[in-house]
Design an enzyme around this catalytic site. Structure first.
Site, PDB file in Angstrom:
ATOM      1  N   TYR A   1       0.853  -1.187   0.000  1.00 36.49           N
ATOM      2  CA  TYR A   1       0.000   0.000   0.000  1.00 36.49           C
ATOM      3  C   TYR A   1       0.892   1.240   0.000  1.00 36.49           C
ATOM      4  CZ  TYR A   1      -3.890  -3.095   1.322  1.00 36.49           C
ATOM      5  OH  TYR A   1      -4.837  -4.079   1.363  1.00 36.49           O
TER       6      TYR A   1
ATOM      7  N   PRO B   1     -15.892  -4.755   1.804  1.00 32.69           N
ATOM      8  CA  PRO B   1     -17.154  -5.181   2.417  1.00 32.69           C
ATOM      9  C   PRO B   1     -18.365  -4.370   1.989  1.00 32.69           C
ATOM     10  CG  PRO B   1     -15.856  -3.939   3.992  1.00 32.69           C
ATOM     11  CD  PRO B   1     -14.978  -4.170   2.802  1.00 32.69           C
ATOM     12  N   LEU B   2     -18.143  -3.169   1.440  1.00 25.17           N
ATOM     13  CA  LEU B   2     -19.267  -2.295   1.088  1.00 25.17           C
ATOM     14  C   LEU B   2     -19.578  -2.295  -0.404  1.00 25.17           C
ATOM     15  CD1 LEU B   2     -18.452   0.766   3.377  1.00 25.17           C
ATOM     16  CD2 LEU B   2     -19.919  -1.206   3.854  1.00 25.17           C
TER      17      LEU B   2
END
Length: 277
Positions: free
Chosen positions: A58, A204-205
Site C-alpha cells: 500500500y 465489504p461495502l
C-alpha cells in the site's frame, strides 16, 4: 451476537479498520492530507477498532509508516495486520510475488516501517502460482519460529489452499473478497467458522447495481444508511466475521462505526437473500 472475534489466541472487536485509503493509491494517485489521515485512524482506535489492516504494497510502504507515525507505540489491544507477497511493479497492476526470500525480506521491512519487534499478524497477500505453495508456507513458518511473526493469515484463498497451508503453519485468519453482492466464498466462510478461523472480508461495502435497490429499501425502512446495512449483514452472517471497512473521511468513519449497534430483523435478512425479489 458476540462483540469480539478470536484471531488465534487474541480476542478483538468485530469491526476493524482498513488503512489502505489513508494513503490513497500513491504513487498512482493522491490520498488525503496527512493530518486528516492520522486523525481518522486515531479516531478509529479511540472508538474501539482493534484490528488495523495494512500491507507492504500500500503506497510502497508509506501506509505502514503512517500507521506508526499516528499510533506508535501502539495502544494495548491494538493488532496491526500487515501483508506481504503482492507487489506493484510500476504500472499499477498487482502481481503475486511469493518467493521465500522475498517474503522474508518484506517481513523485515514491515517491522522496520511499523517500528515493531514482531508482527502481530502477517498475512500472505496472494498465493504465487509460480512458487510451490509449501515453500511460501514454509517461509511464513520460519518467520514465526524466529519470533518475527506472531500469527499467520492468508488472503484470497480456497478451502483447499487454506488446508494445505495449515499442514505447514497454523493459520488464524483469512481475508477474501466477500460482501452482499459477492458471495462466492460462502463455503469458505462456513469452513472458517467451523475451524475457528477469523474471516476478514475485504471490499465489504461493494454493491452491484442489481442489489442496490433492495439494499436501499432496507436502509430506508430502518432509517439507516446502505453502508450500515451492509456491515450489519456481514456481522450477522457469521461469528468469525471481522469486516475491515476503510475510509479517509471522518464522516464515513463514524457512519461505519454506528453499524456495530445495528441488528437486522428477519424481514431485512429475507430481503437481502440472493433469491429475494
Amino acid at each position: 451476537m458476540s462483540a469480539t472475534v478470536r484471531i488465534g489466541d487474541l480476542a478483538v472487536a468485530r469491526l476493524g479498520f482498513g488503512a489502505m485509503r489513508l494513503t490513497g493509491r500513491l504513487p498512482f494517485g493522491e490520498g488525503p492530507d496527512r493530518d486528516t489521515a492520522i486523525a481518522v485512524v486515531r479516531r478509529a482506535v479511540e472508538a474501539g477498532c482493534q484490528l488495523l489492516d495494512t500491507a507492504d504494497a500500500y503506497s510502497l510502504g508509506l501506509n505502514e509508516e503512517l500507521l506508526a507515525e499516528a499510533l506508535h507505540p501502539f495502544p494495548d489491544g491494538v493488532v496491526v495486520a500487515t501483508k506481504v507477497g503482492h507487489c506493484r511493479p510500476g504500472d499499477g497492476a498487482w502481481v503475486p510475488l511469493g518467493r521465500p526470500e522475498y517474503l522474508k525480506q518484506q517481513a523485515h521491512l514491515c517491522l522496520m516501517r511499523l517500528r515493531l519487534d514482531s508482527l502481530p499478524l502477517l498475512q500472505l497477500h496472494r498465493i504465487d502460482p509460480r512458487v510451490p505453495l509449501a515453500d511460501q508456507a514454509g517461509a511464513l513458518r520460519e518467520l514465526v519460529e524466529q519470533g518475527l511473526v506472531e500469527r499467520v493469515g492468508l488472503s484470497q484463498v480456497t478451502v483447499e489452499q487454506l488446508e494445505e497451508f495449515r499442514q505447514v503453519v497454523p493459520v488464524v485468519s483469512v481475508q477474501n473478497r466477500y460482501n452482499l453482492s459477492d458471495r462466492d466464498d460462502e463455503e469458505l466462510v462456513d469452513h472458517c467458522e467451523q475451524e475457528g478461523i477469523a474471516f476478514l472480508p475485504w471490499r465489504p461495502l461493494w454493491l452491484s447495481e442489481d442489489d442496490e435497490p433492495r439494499l436501499r429499501a432496507v436502509a430506508t425502512r430502518l432509517g439507516v444508511t446502505a453502508a450500515q446495512v451492509s456491515l450489519a449483514w456481514l456481522l450477522q452472517r457469521s461469528p468469525v466475521m471481522l469486516p475491515i471497512p476503510g475510509t479517509a473521511s471522518p464522516e464515513h468513519l463514524e457512519e461505519n462505526l454506528a453499524a456495530r449497534d445495528l441488528v437486522l430483523d428477519e424481514e431485512a435478512l429475507a430481503q437481502l437473500r440472493p433469491d429475494s425479489v
